[in-house]
Design an enzyme around this catalytic site. Structure first.
Site, mmCIF file in Angstrom:
data_model
loop_
_atom_site.group_PDB
_atom_site.id
_atom_site.type_symbol
_atom_site.label_atom_id
_atom_site.label_comp_id
_atom_site.label_asym_id
_atom_site.label_seq_id
_atom_site.Cartn_x
_atom_site.Cartn_y
_atom_site.Cartn_z
ATOM 1 N N SER A 153 0.851 -1.194 0.000
ATOM 2 C CA SER A 153 0.000 0.000 0.000
ATOM 3 C C SER A 153 0.882 1.238 0.000
ATOM 4 C CB SER A 153 -0.897 0.025 1.242
ATOM 5 O OG SER A 153 -1.535 1.293 1.366
ATOM 6 N N TYR A 166 -1.830 0.409 9.992
ATOM 7 C CA TYR A 166 -1.859 -0.296 8.707
ATOM 8 C C TYR A 166 -0.587 0.002 7.906
ATOM 9 C CZ TYR A 166 -3.578 -1.589 4.049
ATOM 10 O OH TYR A 166 -3.733 -2.132 2.788
#
Length: 341
Positions: A153, A166
């Site tokens: 990501s 995250y």
């Protein structure tokens, strides 16, 4: 990366290649499993729940070659069972590829407001679970001189507001994959990382789930933190996050195509960046001053309002803070190029 450029890259034949894909209950994993099965791969697809809608869909629409396996990456026993399952189902073909797609995020909040347990749970799934599975499959991948493809990501490359848990787990995973890439070079194993923009996966569409998580966060916050930041501060973050998710791309095929290219291209890329606006994001991150980088991420993802304790007239605020104007919530945060997978 333009789809036409990916399509032009020289490809290996599918033949009898077998691939294990994690996190196929929904999103990128499910769509990748469907595409690779249609191309003729032997697909081993792991799901959290064998009776989930995604698992039932894969059973209904894929060929008998596709095998489903229940696996929770936080449970070593599940990972051991997946390793044995993979060995048993690839004795004749070998294992060509591993797609580390499964990912987890359950909080969108400042680091101070995020429980440490959230950081641990993100690391357990996104890093430790994937590490254990990858290590366990390396003997098979070395034998086939195969591929490791991992979904990362952009939140692991740059400090997205409210995505520290995250993003930190994804950053750790990407560094691990870069290390694998160097170490496995003599064995002929090629390693790629996919860094997608914001796409409309099932977890993104589930607004009720994010609402529930926000309520849990508010209920679990220590009173001192709730007073310092204010409930409206957290509501504002939540609203901005949901606004950004409404602008996610509905077509998941750019990510599926990138994964496919990483598995079959004669010379796969080390990095793939499917999605809109990622080139601009990375240019700003690497080449512009820190203040502009921060403002860009706030404008296009989450733009904080002032915490309650820092607002003019609040007890404990300084005269300088009292003189400052409260910027208030930003009514239009603009499109978000990334969110939770």
């Amino acid at each position: 990366i333009a789809l036409s450029r990916l399509a032009r890259s020289p490809r290996l034949p599918v033949a009898t290649r077998a691939v294990l894909i994690t996190g196929c209950d929904s999103g990128f994993g499910k769509e990748t499993a469907k595409k690779l099965d249609a191309m003729g791969f032997t697909v081993l697809a792991t799901v959290l729940d064998l009776d989930s809608p995604g698992a039932l869909e894969l059973r209904a629409c894929c060929s008998p070659r596709l095998r489903l396996l229940q696996m929770d990456l936080t449970k070593p026993a599940d990972i051991s069972r997946a390793l044995e399952f993979t060995k048993a189902h690839t004795t004749s073909t070998g294992l060509w590829g591993l797609v580390n797609n499964a990912g987890y995020n359950d909080v969108v909040a400042d680091v101070e407001l995020s429980p440490v347990a959230t950081f641990r749970s993100c690391m357990e799934v996104n890093f430790f679970g994937a590490l254990e599975l990858t290590k366990g499959l390396l003997p098979l991948l070395r034998r086939s001189r195969g591929r490791i493809v991992t979904v990362g990501s952009p939140a692991g490359d740059m400090p997205y507001p409210c995505l520290a848990a995250y993003g930190a787990s994804k950053a750790a995973m990407v560094l691990l994959m870069d290390t694998f890439s160097c170490e496995l070079l003599p064995w002929g194993v090629k390693v790629s990382v996919i860094q997608p923009g914001c796409f409309k996966t099932e977890s993104v569409r589930n607004v009720g789930q994010w609402e529930q998580r926000k309520e849990l966060l508010l209920a679990s916050l220590p009173q001192e933190l709730l007073q310092a930041y204010g409930e409206d501060y957290i509501e504002h973050l939540h609203g901005q996050f949901l606004h950004s998710l409404r602008l996610a791309l509905p077509d998941l095929s750019p990510v599926v195509d990138a994964i496919t290219d990483a598995l079959l291209a004669v010379q796969p890329r080390r990095r793939y960046y499917p999605g809109h606006g990622l080139g601009l994001m990375y240019f700003i991150h690497y080449y512009l001053p820190e203040g502009l980088r921060r403002r860009f991420l706030q404008t296009f993802f989450i733009n904080h309002c002032l915490p309650k304790a820092l607002r003019p007239g609040q007890p404990g605020s300084t005269p300088a803070q009292d003189a400052a104007q409260d910027p208030g919530p930003n009514p239009d945060p603009g499109p978000s190029p990334v969110a939770a997978q």
